[in-house]
Design an enzyme around this catalytic site. Structure first.
Site, PDB file in Angstrom:
ATOM      1  N   GLU A 290      -1.321  19.654  21.356  1.00 49.42           N
ATOM      2  CA  GLU A 290      -0.950  18.678  22.378  1.00 49.42           C
ATOM      3  C   GLU A 290      -1.538  19.047  23.738  1.00 49.42           C
ATOM      4  OE1 GLU A 290       3.292  18.043  22.462  1.00 49.42           O
ATOM      5  OE2 GLU A 290       3.066  15.890  22.687  1.00 49.42           O
ATOM      6  N   HIS A 311      -3.764  30.698  -2.697  1.00 51.81           N
ATOM      7  CA  HIS A 311      -3.885  30.060  -4.009  1.00 51.81           C
ATOM      8  C   HIS A 311      -4.048  28.550  -3.880  1.00 51.81           C
ATOM      9  CE1 HIS A 311      -2.832  33.857  -6.067  1.00 51.81           C
ATOM     10  NE2 HIS A 311      -2.283  34.089  -4.888  1.00 51.81           N
ATOM     11  N   LYS A 425       3.597   4.942  20.549  1.00 56.70           N
ATOM     12  CA  LYS A 425       4.917   4.493  21.004  1.00 56.70           C
ATOM     13  C   LYS A 425       4.865   3.034  21.456  1.00 56.70           C
ATOM     14  CE  LYS A 425       6.642   8.938  22.657  1.00 56.70           C
ATOM     15  NZ  LYS A 425       6.987   9.698  23.857  1.00 56.70           N
TER      16      LYS A 425
HETATM   17  O1  PA5 Z   1       5.347  18.830  24.849  1.00 55.43           O
HETATM   18  C1  PA5 Z   1       5.853  17.756  25.053  1.00 55.43           C
HETATM   19  O2  PA5 Z   1       6.011  17.303  26.189  1.00 55.43           O
HETATM   20  C2  PA5 Z   1       6.375  16.900  23.911  1.00 55.43           C
HETATM   21  O3  PA5 Z   1       6.030  17.391  22.682  1.00 55.43           O
HETATM   22  C3  PA5 Z   1       7.878  16.797  23.991  1.00 55.43           C
HETATM   23  O4  PA5 Z   1       8.450  18.075  23.854  1.00 55.43           O
HETATM   24  C4  PA5 Z   1       8.458  15.863  22.940  1.00 55.43           C
HETATM   25  O5  PA5 Z   1       7.785  14.649  22.946  1.00 55.43           O
HETATM   26  C5  PA5 Z   1       9.932  15.644  23.178  1.00 55.43           C
HETATM   27  O6  PA5 Z   1      10.133  15.129  24.465  1.00 55.43           O
HETATM   28  P1  PA5 Z   1      11.555  15.055  25.120  1.00 55.43           P
HETATM   29  O7  PA5 Z   1      12.071  16.433  25.296  1.00 55.43           O
HETATM   30  O8  PA5 Z   1      11.341  14.353  26.419  1.00 55.43           O
HETATM   31  O9  PA5 Z   1      12.458  14.274  24.192  1.00 55.43           O
END
Ligand code: PA5
Length: 440
Positions: A290, A311, A425
């Site tokens: 990410e 394996h 989303k």
């Molecule tokens: O790293 C990030 O920002 C995302 O992976 C969030 O952790 C994830 O989308 C969850 O977001 P939130 O804590 O706002 O629910």
């Protein structure tokens, strides 16, 4: 670093000392940029000094809440997705018994711990609620934004479940919220309902939040001394604040993965040799993927669990398309020790390793694999963790956070945003008819 050793021997045929010397000035520039808060995404640099800035007051508050939950809970359900659950899950799996939830409460010494809100599956959530029947249940709903669909839906369902079992007032005392101090629907609900709540610093994004109440409350509920986790992270913060990449393993790792990426090795496989590290690899994949996967760039982070996956994926890694490098994550000391027994008739032919421990054999598998993969054209390095202690995992969390931030900047990427996550989303909300999202 005390509990982390980075072995780069098997990189030397791919990355020269001269190349490391050449990248040092860029590392220096990024080091300076991060320290001075001049990087893109500079509003999300709070993780950099989070370990050393965590106050005794916050730590005591987390420990106090955890103690209260531990006294009365049979089951503790952590609701969150992405950075709001992976760190806690990784630490709990790493630090505790492999089959912790199946042990008796007495042997475990803490509530069973489950995770929800990390998918949109009825089967998963209903099965979980079936399992919770008859148990004293507490919830920790975690969301920085307070608006993420998966945890919001799970919380709505599990809150109703608690209210049906304990009544509105009883449910309220069993709900703990971890969210932003001021903003988001979850903060609004916490304030309105009077839930006990902990704050996620505004300047720390989800995947960098494990060393905040996001990770620390569930870890404390699991019975771990979070002060040791924090101490490990603090010591790593200190070592990782050195600009020289030969004195700072996090920077050396970041520099090497970038040099390999520039040579066309676009996939990094994190290979663990102990199942307790499985979720650490999942947490790392989120952190790396990410943070770096944007603007048409970034190393694709993959993971395997050896020897199991030798394996299956082992064949591909040894002989498949040459586009990968490997990072082994190994443990110097495991928590238990099983010795292979001697058997008179030796029908299975294993007497040649009788008297050896399983970990000795595992170690030989690792040494054999790293050499075989190097021979097959897969350069590799090893991050060796000393043991399965809270201190070690604290070091490792910080090590990867710093390394990935620097690595993303070496690729000229903003490692602290995630614009691509919004695309699906928008489509989903439109299909669901969420107000404000047109068809399309
Ligand atoms: O790293 C990030 O920002 C995302 O992976 C969030 O952790 C994830 O989308 C969850 O977001 P939130 O804590 O706002 O629910």
């Amino acid at each position: 670093m005390e509990h982390i050793e980075l072995d780069v021997e098997n990189i030397k045929t791919s990355v020269s000392e001269g190349e490391l010397d050449n990248i040092q000035s860029e590392v220096n520039r990024i080091h300076d940029e991060l320290e001075r808060g001049l990087t893109p995404g500079s509003g999300y640099l709070g993780w950099m000094h989070q370990p050393s800035r965590l106050t005794g007051e916050v730590i005591d508050r987390i420990k106090g809440e955890a103690e209260g939950i531990r006294e009365d809970a049979d089951a503790f359900v952590v609701i969150g997705i992405g950075g709001s659950y992976l760190g806690a899950k990784a630490a709990i799996e790493f630090l505790h018994h492999t089959f912790s939830n199946q042990l008796s409460k007495e042997d475990r010494g803490s509530p069973e711990i489950y995770f929800a809100g990390l998918n949109l599956s009825s089967d998963y959530l209903q099965d979980l609620m079936d399992l919770l029947e008859g148990k004293s249940v507490y919830l920790n709903v975690i969301s920085k934004s307070g608006t993420t669909t998966e945890p919001a839906v799970a919380f709505r369902v599990l809150k109703r479940y608690l209210e049906e079992r304990y009544g509105a007032e009883g449910a309220r005392k069993r709900i703990f919220v971890t969210t932003d101090k001021d903003s988001g629907a979850l903060r609004e609900m916490a304030n309105k309902e009077g839930y006990s709540s902990l704050e996620i610093p505004a300047n720390i994004g989800g995947r960098y939040s494990v060393l905040t109440p996001v990770g620390l409350l569930p870890v404390a509920v699991s019975g771990t001394d979070i002060v040791e986790v924090i101490e490990g992270a603090r010591d790593c913060e200190s070592v990782s604040s050195i600009g020289d990449l030969r004195s700072n393993p996090a920077y050396l790792y970041a520099a090497i993965r970038n040099l390999l990426y520039l040579k066309g090795l676009h996939v990094e496989i994190l290979a663990v040799f102990n199942p307790s590290l499985r979720y650490l690899a999942e947490w790392w994949k989120q952190l790396a993927g990410e943070s770096e996967g944007k603007d048409g760039r970034g190393i694709y982070p993959a993971s395997v669990e050896f020897t199991t996956d030798l394996h299956s994926m082992g064949q591909w890694i040894q002989d498949g398309r040459r586009m990968v490098f490997e990072t082994f994550l190994t443990l110097k000391e495991t928590a238990k020790d099983i010795t292979i027994p001697h058997v008179e008739d030796d029908t299975d032919g294993l007497n040649y390793i009788a008297g050896r421990s399983l970990d000795y054999v595992n170690d030989k598998a690792y040494v054999g694999v790293r050499t075989a993969h190097l021979d097959g054209g897969v350069p590799n390095m090893t991050i060796e963790l000393k043991d399965r202690s809270p201190y070690s995992i604290g070091q490792l969390f910080y090590f990867f956070e710093k390394a990935i931030a620097v690595s993303g900047r070496l690729m000229k990427i903003n490692p602290f945003d995630q614009p691509g996550v919004e695309h699906y989303k928008r489509n989903m909300f439109s299909l669901l008819g969420k107000p404000g999202f047109s068809d399309g």
